[in-house]
Scaffold this motif. Structure first.
Motif, PDB file in Angstrom:
ATOM      1  N   LYS A 161      50.406  17.725  55.622  1.00  0.00           N
ATOM      2  CA  LYS A 161      48.997  17.611  55.234  1.00  0.00           C
ATOM      3  C   LYS A 161      48.748  16.413  54.337  1.00  0.00           C
ATOM      4  CE  LYS A 161      47.943  22.564  55.544  1.00  0.00           C
ATOM      5  NZ  LYS A 161      49.276  22.915  56.086  1.00  0.00           N
ATOM      6  N   ALA A 162      49.649  16.128  53.417  1.00  0.00           N
ATOM      7  CA  ALA A 162      49.452  15.025  52.476  1.00  0.00           C
ATOM      8  C   ALA A 162      49.439  13.686  53.196  1.00  0.00           C
ATOM      9  CB  ALA A 162      50.538  15.046  51.401  1.00  0.00           C
ATOM     10  N   LEU A 163      50.305  13.512  54.182  1.00  0.00           N
ATOM     11  CA  LEU A 163      50.352  12.268  54.936  1.00  0.00           C
ATOM     12  C   LEU A 163      49.069  12.079  55.745  1.00  0.00           C
ATOM     13  CD1 LEU A 163      51.819   9.776  56.138  1.00  0.00           C
ATOM     14  CD2 LEU A 163      52.751  11.324  57.891  1.00  0.00           C
ATOM     15  N   VAL A 164      48.681  13.112  56.480  1.00  0.00           N
ATOM     16  CA  VAL A 164      47.502  13.003  57.352  1.00  0.00           C
ATOM     17  C   VAL A 164      46.231  12.842  56.526  1.00  0.00           C
ATOM     18  CG1 VAL A 164      46.096  14.201  59.063  1.00  0.00           C
ATOM     19  CG2 VAL A 164      48.591  14.259  59.243  1.00  0.00           C
ATOM     20  N   TRP A 165      46.046  13.700  55.522  1.00  0.00           N
ATOM     21  CA  TRP A 165      44.827  13.605  54.710  1.00  0.00           C
ATOM     22  C   TRP A 165      44.767  12.263  53.976  1.00  0.00           C
ATOM     23  CZ3 TRP A 165      40.283  15.750  54.576  1.00  0.00           C
ATOM     24  CH2 TRP A 165      39.460  15.555  53.461  1.00  0.00           C
ATOM     25  N   GLY A 166      45.899  11.809  53.456  1.00  0.00           N
ATOM     26  CA  GLY A 166      45.927  10.514  52.766  1.00  0.00           C
ATOM     27  C   GLY A 166      45.533   9.379  53.678  1.00  0.00           C
ATOM     28  N   GLU A 182      43.465   0.140  49.857  1.00  0.00           N
ATOM     29  CA  GLU A 182      44.654  -0.716  49.864  1.00  0.00           C
ATOM     30  C   GLU A 182      45.917   0.072  50.188  1.00  0.00           C
ATOM     31  OE1 GLU A 182      44.727  -2.421  45.993  1.00  0.00           O
ATOM     32  OE2 GLU A 182      42.660  -3.147  46.102  1.00  0.00           O
ATOM     33  N   LYS A 183      45.788   1.364  50.474  1.00  0.00           N
ATOM     34  CA  LYS A 183      46.967   2.215  50.632  1.00  0.00           C
ATOM     35  C   LYS A 183      46.905   3.042  51.914  1.00  0.00           C
ATOM     36  CE  LYS A 183      47.729   2.686  45.647  1.00  0.00           C
ATOM     37  NZ  LYS A 183      47.872   3.626  44.517  1.00  0.00           N
ATOM     38  N   PRO A 184      47.237   2.420  53.083  1.00  0.00           N
ATOM     39  CA  PRO A 184      47.223   3.182  54.335  1.00  0.00           C
ATOM     40  C   PRO A 184      48.295   4.259  54.409  1.00  0.00           C
ATOM     41  CG  PRO A 184      48.110   0.980  54.672  1.00  0.00           C
ATOM     42  CD  PRO A 184      47.539   0.992  53.289  1.00  0.00           C
ATOM     43  N   SER A 185      49.307   4.168  53.547  1.00  0.00           N
ATOM     44  CA  SER A 185      50.376   5.173  53.542  1.00  0.00           C
ATOM     45  C   SER A 185      50.217   6.142  52.369  1.00  0.00           C
ATOM     46  CB  SER A 185      51.748   4.490  53.476  1.00  0.00           C
ATOM     47  OG  SER A 185      51.967   3.673  54.618  1.00  0.00           O
ATOM     48  N   LEU A 186      49.006   6.285  51.908  1.00  0.00           N
ATOM     49  CA  LEU A 186      48.705   7.181  50.798  1.00  0.00           C
ATOM     50  C   LEU A 186      49.061   8.623  51.159  1.00  0.00           C
ATOM     51  CD1 LEU A 186      47.182   7.459  48.009  1.00  0.00           C
ATOM     52  CD2 LEU A 186      45.129   7.909  49.364  1.00  0.00           C
ATOM     53  N   HIS A 187      49.757   9.300  50.260  1.00  0.00           N
ATOM     54  CA  HIS A 187      50.030  10.732  50.399  1.00  0.00           C
ATOM     55  C   HIS A 187      49.136  11.470  49.409  1.00  0.00           C
ATOM     56  CE1 HIS A 187      53.437   9.512  52.791  1.00  0.00           C
ATOM     57  NE2 HIS A 187      53.774  10.767  53.007  1.00  0.00           N
ATOM     58  N   LEU A 188      48.282  12.331  49.950  1.00  0.00           N
ATOM     59  CA  LEU A 188      47.309  13.001  49.104  1.00  0.00           C
ATOM     60  C   LEU A 188      47.003  14.368  49.700  1.00  0.00           C
ATOM     61  CD1 LEU A 188      45.431  12.412  46.615  1.00  0.00           C
ATOM     62  CD2 LEU A 188      43.689  11.741  48.282  1.00  0.00           C
ATOM     63  N   MET A 189      47.213  15.415  48.947  1.00  0.00           N
ATOM     64  CA  MET A 189      46.925  16.751  49.458  1.00  0.00           C
ATOM     65  C   MET A 189      45.425  16.946  49.616  1.00  0.00           C
ATOM     66  SD  MET A 189      49.499  18.549  50.337  1.00  0.00           S
ATOM     67  CE  MET A 189      48.807  20.207  50.394  1.00  0.00           C
ATOM     68  N   PRO A 190      45.007  17.587  50.700  1.00  0.00           N
ATOM     69  CA  PRO A 190      43.578  17.826  50.911  1.00  0.00           C
ATOM     70  C   PRO A 190      43.047  18.861  49.933  1.00  0.00           C
ATOM     71  CG  PRO A 190      44.854  18.921  52.609  1.00  0.00           C
ATOM     72  CD  PRO A 190      45.826  18.101  51.822  1.00  0.00           C
TER      73      PRO A 190
END
Length: 226
Positions: free
Chosen positions: A63-68, A148-156
């Motif tokens: 989820k963190a990868l996709v949402w980010g 600036e961060k296409p590889s952002l990991h962020l929980m939805p």
């Protein structure tokens, strides 16, 4: 001269038409600097694997990868501005009340340009909803440096109704198109006098005399793009 002649001919069709439908695709947004999906060099799918980012299974797995990644795309869209084409369509909508816009794009550039009641066939980046119960989620936090961060990991975020995780409001691979938008698009195309395709591989023609071709042209382009 040939281009000028085509413009004059289109203007004549537009003036005579009672109902006009404009179908826009990725090329429309590309003029505002938003990457397309399938461009061989700079398209999103040339840099990222859709199996990792644009399926329900991918979301469930990470989820963190996709949402980010989708927050990065939201930030990219927010940084872009409607171009002259978006603004012209919005202005034409005030001149020709019977003009409707159907878009394959998931950004909000048409709306920000001033167009109303845009039909989004592939959903919208900014119409997030709960993955579990489907209820809409209004507020999405976009970090200031997200573009600036296409590889952002962020929980939805979590749904305020059921506590489930929120997902992007786009159509992922393997999912059906939004049925209300799909039925409205079919109805608009079937009833229009003129169908104009911009930024996609369609043609410009009087739909009244080729209604069957118009409907098949739209159906051929309706694919989930994520």
């Amino acid at each position: 001269m040939q281009l000028n002649g085509q413009v004059v001919e289109l203007a004549q069709w537009f003036k005579a038409a009672r109902s006009v439908v404009v179908l826009t695709g990725a090329g429309m947004s590309a003029e505002s600097g938003i990457p397309t999906f399938r461009d061989a060099q700079n398209g999103l799918w040339s840099r990222f694997d859709p199996e990792d980012l644009a399926t329900a299974r991918a979301y469930q797995d990470d989820k963190a990868l996709v949402w980010g990644w989708y927050v990065w795309r939201m930030a990219t869209v927010r940084a872009a501005q409607p171009h002259a084409g978006h603004l012209v369509l919005a202005e034409l909508g005030t001149i020709k009340p019977g003009l409707s816009i159907i878009t394959q794009n998931v950004d909000d550039l048409h709306e920000r340009a001033g167009s109303n009641d845009v039909v989004h066939l592939h959903g919208s980046l900014f119409a997030s909803r709960c993955f579990a119960c489907g209820r809409p989620h209004e507020e999405v936090h976009i970090p200031p440096d997200a573009a600036e961060k296409p590889s952002l990991h962020l929980m939805p975020p979590c749904c305020s109704h059921c506590g489930g995780y929120v997902r992007p409001g786009v159509v992922w691979f393997g999912e059906r198109l939004p049925q209300l938008a799909w039925r409205k698009a079919e109805r608009l195309v079937a009833g229009c006098d003129l169908l104009v395709a911009i930024g996609t591989s369609g043609l410009v023609f009087p739909a009244a005399s080729r209604a069957g071709c118009g409907r098949s042209s739209v159906r051929a382009k309706l694919r989930g793009s994520g």
